[in-house]
Enzyme design. Structure first.
Site, PDB file in Angstrom:
ATOM      1  N   VAL A  23       0.794  -0.996   0.153  1.00  0.00           N
ATOM      2  CA  VAL A  23       0.034  -0.111  -0.065  1.00  0.00           C
ATOM      3  C   VAL A  23       0.938   1.140  -0.064  1.00  0.00           C
ATOM      4  O   VAL A  23       0.248   2.402   0.108  1.00  0.00           O
ATOM      5  CB  VAL A  23      -1.057   0.094   1.129  1.00  0.00           C
ATOM      6  N   ASP A  24       2.114   0.991  -0.076  1.00  0.00           N
ATOM      7  CA  ASP A  24       3.107   2.195  -0.218  1.00  0.00           C
ATOM      8  C   ASP A  24       3.193   2.643  -1.642  1.00  0.00           C
ATOM      9  O   ASP A  24       2.758   1.960  -2.526  1.00  0.00           O
ATOM     10  CB  ASP A  24       4.355   1.854   0.586  1.00  0.00           C
ATOM     11  N   HIS A  79      -4.159  -4.250  -2.975  1.00  0.00           N
ATOM     12  CA  HIS A  79      -4.633  -4.263  -1.832  1.00  0.00           C
ATOM     13  C   HIS A  79      -4.830  -2.790  -1.357  1.00  0.00           C
ATOM     14  O   HIS A  79      -4.995  -2.325  -0.329  1.00  0.00           O
ATOM     15  CB  HIS A  79      -3.776  -4.852  -0.896  1.00  0.00           C
ATOM     16  N   CYS A 106     -20.953   6.276   0.507  1.00  0.00           N
ATOM     17  CA  CYS A 106     -21.316   6.540  -0.792  1.00  0.00           C
ATOM     18  C   CYS A 106     -20.271   6.012  -1.739  1.00  0.00           C
ATOM     19  O   CYS A 106     -20.184   6.504  -3.027  1.00  0.00           O
ATOM     20  CB  CYS A 106     -21.395   8.021  -0.964  1.00  0.00           C
ATOM     21  N   CYS A 162     -16.377  12.859   4.510  1.00  0.00           N
ATOM     22  CA  CYS A 162     -16.529  12.610   3.046  1.00  0.00           C
ATOM     23  C   CYS A 162     -16.759  14.065   2.379  1.00  0.00           C
ATOM     24  O   CYS A 162     -17.762  14.529   2.697  1.00  0.00           O
ATOM     25  CB  CYS A 162     -17.526  11.658   2.705  1.00  0.00           C
ATOM     26  N   SER A 214       5.447 -13.753   1.120  1.00  0.00           N
ATOM     27  CA  SER A 214       5.568 -14.836   1.899  1.00  0.00           C
ATOM     28  C   SER A 214       4.492 -15.946   1.172  1.00  0.00           C
ATOM     29  O   SER A 214       4.825 -17.057   1.561  1.00  0.00           O
ATOM     30  CB  SER A 214       5.186 -14.636   3.309  1.00  0.00           C
ATOM     31  N   ASN A 254      13.288 -13.794  -3.178  1.00  0.00           N
ATOM     32  CA  ASN A 254      13.132 -13.525  -1.839  1.00  0.00           C
ATOM     33  C   ASN A 254      14.178 -13.507  -0.919  1.00  0.00           C
ATOM     34  O   ASN A 254      15.402 -14.146  -1.517  1.00  0.00           O
ATOM     35  CB  ASN A 254      12.066 -14.530  -1.508  1.00  0.00           C
ATOM     36  N   LEU A 255      14.261 -13.263   0.326  1.00  0.00           N
ATOM     37  CA  LEU A 255      15.079 -13.433   1.171  1.00  0.00           C
ATOM     38  C   LEU A 255      15.588 -14.634   1.578  1.00  0.00           C
ATOM     39  O   LEU A 255      16.631 -14.917   1.557  1.00  0.00           O
ATOM     40  CB  LEU A 255      14.824 -12.562   2.473  1.00  0.00           C
TER      41      LEU A 255
HETATM   42  P1  OAD Z   1       5.021 -10.849   4.444  1.00  0.00           P
HETATM   43  O1  OAD Z   1       5.245 -10.094   5.860  1.00  0.00           O
HETATM   44  O2  OAD Z   1       3.984 -12.204   4.803  1.00  0.00           O
HETATM   45  O3  OAD Z   1       6.292 -11.388   3.737  1.00  0.00           O
HETATM   46  C1  OAD Z   1       7.399 -10.525   3.579  1.00  0.00           C
HETATM   47  C2  OAD Z   1       8.254 -11.718   2.890  1.00  0.00           C
HETATM   48  O4  OAD Z   1       9.329 -10.659   2.308  1.00  0.00           O
HETATM   49  C3  OAD Z   1       8.922 -12.804   3.482  1.00  0.00           C
HETATM   50  O5  OAD Z   1       8.639 -13.962   2.600  1.00  0.00           O
HETATM   51  C4  OAD Z   1      10.380 -12.344   3.774  1.00  0.00           C
HETATM   52  O6  OAD Z   1      11.194 -13.574   3.638  1.00  0.00           O
HETATM   53  C5  OAD Z   1      10.537 -11.494   2.557  1.00  0.00           C
HETATM   54  N1  OAD Z   1      11.581 -10.444   2.749  1.00  0.00           N
HETATM   55  C6  OAD Z   1      11.972  -9.884   4.170  1.00  0.00           C
HETATM   56  N2  OAD Z   1      12.747  -9.018   3.916  1.00  0.00           N
HETATM   57  C7  OAD Z   1      13.228  -8.960   2.791  1.00  0.00           C
HETATM   58  C8  OAD Z   1      14.191  -8.453   1.862  1.00  0.00           C
HETATM   59  N3  OAD Z   1      15.186  -7.389   2.350  1.00  0.00           N
HETATM   60  N4  OAD Z   1      14.519  -8.556   0.565  1.00  0.00           N
HETATM   61  C9  OAD Z   1      13.670  -9.734   0.025  1.00  0.00           C
HETATM   62  N5  OAD Z   1      12.483 -10.085   0.591  1.00  0.00           N
HETATM   63  C10 OAD Z   1      12.440 -10.044   2.027  1.00  0.00           C
HETATM   64  O7  OAD Z   1       4.132  -9.875   3.390  1.00  0.00           O
HETATM   65  P2  OAD Z   1       3.372 -10.020   2.042  1.00  0.00           P
HETATM   66  O8  OAD Z   1       3.753 -11.496   1.536  1.00  0.00           O
HETATM   67  O9  OAD Z   1       3.513  -8.841   1.083  1.00  0.00           O
HETATM   68  O10 OAD Z   1      -2.498  -7.784   3.202  1.00  0.00           O
HETATM   69  O11 OAD Z   1       1.791  -9.951   2.966  1.00  0.00           O
HETATM   70  C11 OAD Z   1       0.719 -10.239   1.863  1.00  0.00           C
HETATM   71  C12 OAD Z   1      -0.195  -9.487   2.470  1.00  0.00           C
HETATM   72  O12 OAD Z   1      -0.626  -9.942   3.963  1.00  0.00           O
HETATM   73  C13 OAD Z   1      -0.166  -7.953   2.542  1.00  0.00           C
HETATM   74  O13 OAD Z   1      -0.441  -7.214   1.349  1.00  0.00           O
HETATM   75  C14 OAD Z   1      -1.157  -7.669   3.827  1.00  0.00           C
HETATM   76  C15 OAD Z   1      -0.916  -8.793   4.550  1.00  0.00           C
HETATM   77  O14 OAD Z   1      -1.637  -8.880   5.532  1.00  0.00           O
HETATM   78  C16 OAD Z   1      -3.425  -7.126   4.106  1.00  0.00           C
HETATM   79  O15 OAD Z   1      -3.172  -6.390   4.968  1.00  0.00           O
HETATM   80  C17 OAD Z   1      -4.752  -7.350   3.342  1.00  0.00           C
END
Ligand code: OAD
Length: 233
Positions: free
Chosen positions: A90-91, A106, A117, A133, A174, A198-199
């Site tokens: 969301v950034d 998201h 509305c 609003c 993740s 990924n990390l």
């Molecule tokens: P997560 O916090 O679930 O996962 C973050 C992933 O980034 C993990 O697999 C880490 O290993 C990896 N990671 C951490 N640091 C890193 C780095 N420096 N370089 C590369 N990878 C790195 O976040 P999301 O998968 O984005 O939704 O989560 C998905 C959704 O769950 C979000 O959009 C949010 C959350 O709940 C809502 O709020 C609806």
């Protein structure tokens, strides 16, 4: 011409100082999802939810894009086919780095939405229960983000991109949240080669054809450099 579809998650913004959700010190170790990221949590305590997102909005506004965001912007500029980023974040860091073709499935912290509305407008830095609003003047303003139990944005358009892509990459996510976690299968079914950056291995690493592990600021620029010099494998 080869289309590249890229799914990003919180890991790509981690090195810009924005917290992830599920790492040891992640946001979900400090807040309960049901309190701050569900419609029911908002109905119970809107002030708490506004405080949570206002703090994140202010933090995101101070953050700057890192080398991974910049590499994806360069890829979009230099790749001869379409590059589309589907982000769960969301950034605003993809746009700040210069990416133009970005779908925020998201929602975004920058947006406000009227629950009465459906009017949308740019969110003030600090939203509160007193934020009215501008269209209907109701006191039912909420952040324009998607909560658990709600339908993510742009799903039809994302489905088309996944079907058409020749290459699909998931970066810093993740693989624990649907429907994004299934995009790798959807893209593979459409014939795309798939890569995870990924990390460390995610829960769904095995679903990818290729895996590259390390901090996003290292692995993403390396991957983009390889693509721009050799094309997709
Ligand atoms: P997560 O916090 O679930 O996962 C973050 C992933 O980034 C993990 O697999 C880490 O290993 C990896 N990671 C951490 N640091 C890193 C780095 N420096 N370089 C590369 N990878 C790195 O976040 P999301 O998968 O984005 O939704 O989560 C998905 C959704 O769950 C979000 O959009 C949010 C959350 O709940 C809502 O709020 C609806």
């Amino acid at each position: 011409m080869t289309k590249i579809a890229i799914l990003t998650g919180a890991g790509i913004s981690a090195e810009s100082g924005l917290g992830t959700f599920r790492d040891a010190k992640g946001l979900w170790s400090q807040h309960r999802i049901e309190d701050v990221a569900t419609p029911e949590g908002f109905a119970r305590d809107p002030a708490r939810v506004h405080r949570f997102y206002s703090a994140r909005r202010q933090q995101a506004a101070r953050a700057t894009p890192n080398a991974a965001h910049r590499a994806l912007a360069e890829l979009e500029q230099r790749w001869p086919g379409e590059v589309v980023i589907v982000t769960q974040n969301v950034d605003p860091l993809h746009e700040a780095a210069g990416s133009r073709n970005v779908l925020h499935m998201h929602g975004t912290l920058a947006g406000a939405l009227c629950a009465a509305c459906d009017h949308r407008w740019p969110a003030p830095q600090e939203m509160t229960t007193d934020t009215t609003c501008p269209a209907c003047h109701a006191l039912r303003s909420r952040p324009d983000v998607v909560w658990f139990g709600e339908v993510p944005y742009h799903l039809d358009e994302i489905g088309d991109h996944l079907t058409e892509a020749s290459l699909f990459a998931a970066i810093g996510t993740s693989g624990q949240v649907q429907p994004a976690a299934s995009f790798v299968q959807e893209a593979a079914y459409g014939g795309a080669r798939t890569v995870e950056l990924n990390l460390a291995p995610s829960d769904i690493s095995d679903a990818f054809d290729e895996r590259r592990f390390g901090p996003a600021t290292e692995v993403v620029p390396d991957w983009v450099r390889a693509l721009l010099s050799h094309g997709p494998e």
